[in-house]
Design a protein around this motif. Sequence first.
Motif, PDB file in Angstrom:
ATOM      1  N   GLY A 149       0.789  -1.222   0.000  1.00  0.00           N
ATOM      2  CA  GLY A 149       0.000   0.000   0.000  1.00  0.00           C
ATOM      3  C   GLY A 149       0.821   1.272   0.000  1.00  0.00           C
ATOM      4  O   GLY A 149       0.276   2.364   0.181  1.00  0.00           O
ATOM      5  N   ASN A 150       2.131   1.162  -0.233  1.00  0.00           N
ATOM      6  CA  ASN A 150       2.993   2.346  -0.294  1.00  0.00           C
ATOM      7  C   ASN A 150       2.820   3.001  -1.668  1.00  0.00           C
ATOM      8  O   ASN A 150       3.099   2.385  -2.694  1.00  0.00           O
ATOM      9  CB  ASN A 150       4.451   1.946  -0.082  1.00  0.00           C
ATOM     10  CG  ASN A 150       5.372   3.130   0.101  1.00  0.00           C
ATOM     11  OD1 ASN A 150       5.165   4.193  -0.482  1.00  0.00           O
ATOM     12  ND2 ASN A 150       6.402   2.953   0.907  1.00  0.00           N
ATOM     13  N   ILE A 151       2.356   4.259  -1.692  1.00  0.00           N
ATOM     14  CA  ILE A 151       2.049   4.921  -2.964  1.00  0.00           C
ATOM     15  C   ILE A 151       3.095   5.976  -3.340  1.00  0.00           C
ATOM     16  O   ILE A 151       2.825   6.862  -4.154  1.00  0.00           O
ATOM     17  CB  ILE A 151       0.650   5.571  -2.926  1.00  0.00           C
ATOM     18  CG1 ILE A 151       0.578   6.649  -1.829  1.00  0.00           C
ATOM     19  CG2 ILE A 151      -0.426   4.516  -2.726  1.00  0.00           C
ATOM     20  CD1 ILE A 151      -0.716   7.447  -1.852  1.00  0.00           C
ATOM     21  N   VAL A 152       4.307   5.896  -2.761  1.00  0.00           N
ATOM     22  CA  VAL A 152       5.354   6.838  -3.112  1.00  0.00           C
ATOM     23  C   VAL A 152       5.604   6.773  -4.627  1.00  0.00           C
ATOM     24  O   VAL A 152       5.662   5.685  -5.206  1.00  0.00           O
ATOM     25  CB  VAL A 152       6.651   6.532  -2.339  1.00  0.00           C
ATOM     26  CG1 VAL A 152       7.175   5.135  -2.654  1.00  0.00           C
ATOM     27  CG2 VAL A 152       7.705   7.578  -2.631  1.00  0.00           C
ATOM     28  N   ALA A 173       5.437   1.151 -11.173  1.00  0.00           N
ATOM     29  CA  ALA A 173       6.250   2.350 -11.403  1.00  0.00           C
ATOM     30  C   ALA A 173       5.377   3.444 -12.019  1.00  0.00           C
ATOM     31  O   ALA A 173       4.444   3.167 -12.768  1.00  0.00           O
ATOM     32  CB  ALA A 173       7.431   2.038 -12.318  1.00  0.00           C
ATOM     33  N   ASP A 174       5.701   4.699 -11.698  1.00  0.00           N
ATOM     34  CA  ASP A 174       4.957   5.833 -12.236  1.00  0.00           C
ATOM     35  C   ASP A 174       5.571   6.374 -13.518  1.00  0.00           C
ATOM     36  O   ASP A 174       4.893   7.015 -14.314  1.00  0.00           O
ATOM     37  CB  ASP A 174       4.886   6.950 -11.194  1.00  0.00           C
ATOM     38  CG  ASP A 174       4.120   6.516  -9.958  1.00  0.00           C
ATOM     39  OD1 ASP A 174       2.890   6.577  -9.992  1.00  0.00           O
ATOM     40  OD2 ASP A 174       4.754   6.099  -8.980  1.00  0.00           O
ATOM     41  N   ASP A 175       6.853   6.139 -13.698  1.00  0.00           N
ATOM     42  CA  ASP A 175       7.538   6.587 -14.905  1.00  0.00           C
ATOM     43  C   ASP A 175       8.726   5.673 -15.128  1.00  0.00           C
ATOM     44  O   ASP A 175       9.161   4.962 -14.212  1.00  0.00           O
ATOM     45  CB  ASP A 175       7.981   8.045 -14.762  1.00  0.00           C
ATOM     46  CG  ASP A 175       8.226   8.731 -16.107  1.00  0.00           C
ATOM     47  OD1 ASP A 175       8.132   8.041 -17.141  1.00  0.00           O
ATOM     48  OD2 ASP A 175       8.501   9.944 -16.111  1.00  0.00           O
ATOM     49  N   LEU A 226      -4.217   1.632  -4.657  1.00  0.00           N
ATOM     50  CA  LEU A 226      -3.985   2.272  -5.943  1.00  0.00           C
ATOM     51  C   LEU A 226      -2.625   2.946  -5.942  1.00  0.00           C
ATOM     52  O   LEU A 226      -2.176   3.459  -4.928  1.00  0.00           O
ATOM     53  CB  LEU A 226      -5.064   3.327  -6.236  1.00  0.00           C
ATOM     54  CG  LEU A 226      -6.515   2.857  -6.329  1.00  0.00           C
ATOM     55  CD1 LEU A 226      -7.422   4.049  -6.641  1.00  0.00           C
ATOM     56  CD2 LEU A 226      -6.686   1.776  -7.382  1.00  0.00           C
ATOM     57  N   SER A 227      -1.981   2.954  -7.099  1.00  0.00           N
ATOM     58  CA  SER A 227      -0.749   3.730  -7.248  1.00  0.00           C
ATOM     59  C   SER A 227      -1.108   5.211  -7.293  1.00  0.00           C
ATOM     60  O   SER A 227      -2.278   5.574  -7.475  1.00  0.00           O
ATOM     61  CB  SER A 227      -0.036   3.330  -8.546  1.00  0.00           C
ATOM     62  OG  SER A 227      -0.752   3.835  -9.666  1.00  0.00           O
ATOM     63  N   PRO A 228      -0.134   6.107  -7.122  1.00  0.00           N
ATOM     64  CA  PRO A 228      -0.444   7.538  -7.178  1.00  0.00           C
ATOM     65  C   PRO A 228      -1.143   7.958  -8.471  1.00  0.00           C
ATOM     66  O   PRO A 228      -2.096   8.741  -8.453  1.00  0.00           O
ATOM     67  CB  PRO A 228       0.931   8.202  -7.050  1.00  0.00           C
ATOM     68  CG  PRO A 228       1.736   7.232  -6.261  1.00  0.00           C
ATOM     69  CD  PRO A 228       1.274   5.878  -6.719  1.00  0.00           C
ATOM     70  N   LYS A 229      -0.698   7.432  -9.602  1.00  0.00           N
ATOM     71  CA  LYS A 229      -1.319   7.803 -10.874  1.00  0.00           C
ATOM     72  C   LYS A 229      -2.741   7.239 -10.972  1.00  0.00           C
ATOM     73  O   LYS A 229      -3.652   7.908 -11.468  1.00  0.00           O
ATOM     74  CB  LYS A 229      -0.472   7.310 -12.042  1.00  0.00           C
ATOM     75  CG  LYS A 229       0.823   8.078 -12.224  1.00  0.00           C
ATOM     76  CD  LYS A 229       0.551   9.517 -12.599  1.00  0.00           C
ATOM     77  CE  LYS A 229       1.835  10.268 -12.907  1.00  0.00           C
ATOM     78  NZ  LYS A 229       2.732  10.401 -11.752  1.00  0.00           N
TER      79      LYS A 229
END
Length: 251
Positions: free
Chosen positions: A96-99, A121-123, A179-182
């Motif tokens: 659950g870590n959304i960093v 990954a976000d990017d 959920l991821s940050p994005k």
Amino acid sequence: MLSLDVPQSSSKPEFVNTSRILVVEDEDVIRDMIVLALEEEGYEVITASDGRTALNLLQNPTSGGSSEESFDLVILDLMLPQVHGLDICRLLRYQGNIVPILMLSAKASETDRVLGLEVGADDYLTKPFSMRELVARCRALLRRQSFGNLSQTSIRKFRDISLYTQECRVIVRGEEINLSPKEFRLLELFMSYPRRVWSREQLIEQVWGPDFLGDTKTVDVHIRWLREKLELDPSQPEYLITVRGFGYRFG
């Protein structure tokens, strides 16, 4: 391996960024250049050269020698000693870590990029890369993280979905989902404007920001992940609807 285009000024910036970035990279030269570039921008940078150390820092943030409680961004190399970068990313999302995570890799194929995004990954940035591009991507990720809510309303509800903006939590049919940050920001945007049709380009602008250097396929990947978490039958979505020729709408 990379472009050594770090800003030449020897003085620190006049401002001080409050963001705390973890750089996980086992190649000393690349790690040192990333640290130099980020510190020139005023960021606080903590480093790790292997996966096990990175996990320890991420799960016990204060062990990095700072009084801060967590990281605002992680720059994560894919090929690491002891624990693979993909496994670190997958474990963080499972917990659950959304960093926000910017993944680095020498693997440039579309399959590898998609795999990195699919595990959370976000990017994704391929080596060799320009330091200016890395800094720009970091700025974009941090800006989107701190952009804030679209309104002051702390709870958004639609049918059996509840989104708590200030807590970054989503409840679906009575159960909390990760959920991821994005993914969270996409859902927040959709729920803020139900039934509005968004093009892929508009979603990129709103969620990833104008500095995003990828392509619109990223949107499709994140929509698919959201459907898997929100829909009873992702192949017959009731929430995230494809509007052919235009984009997506919610509800």
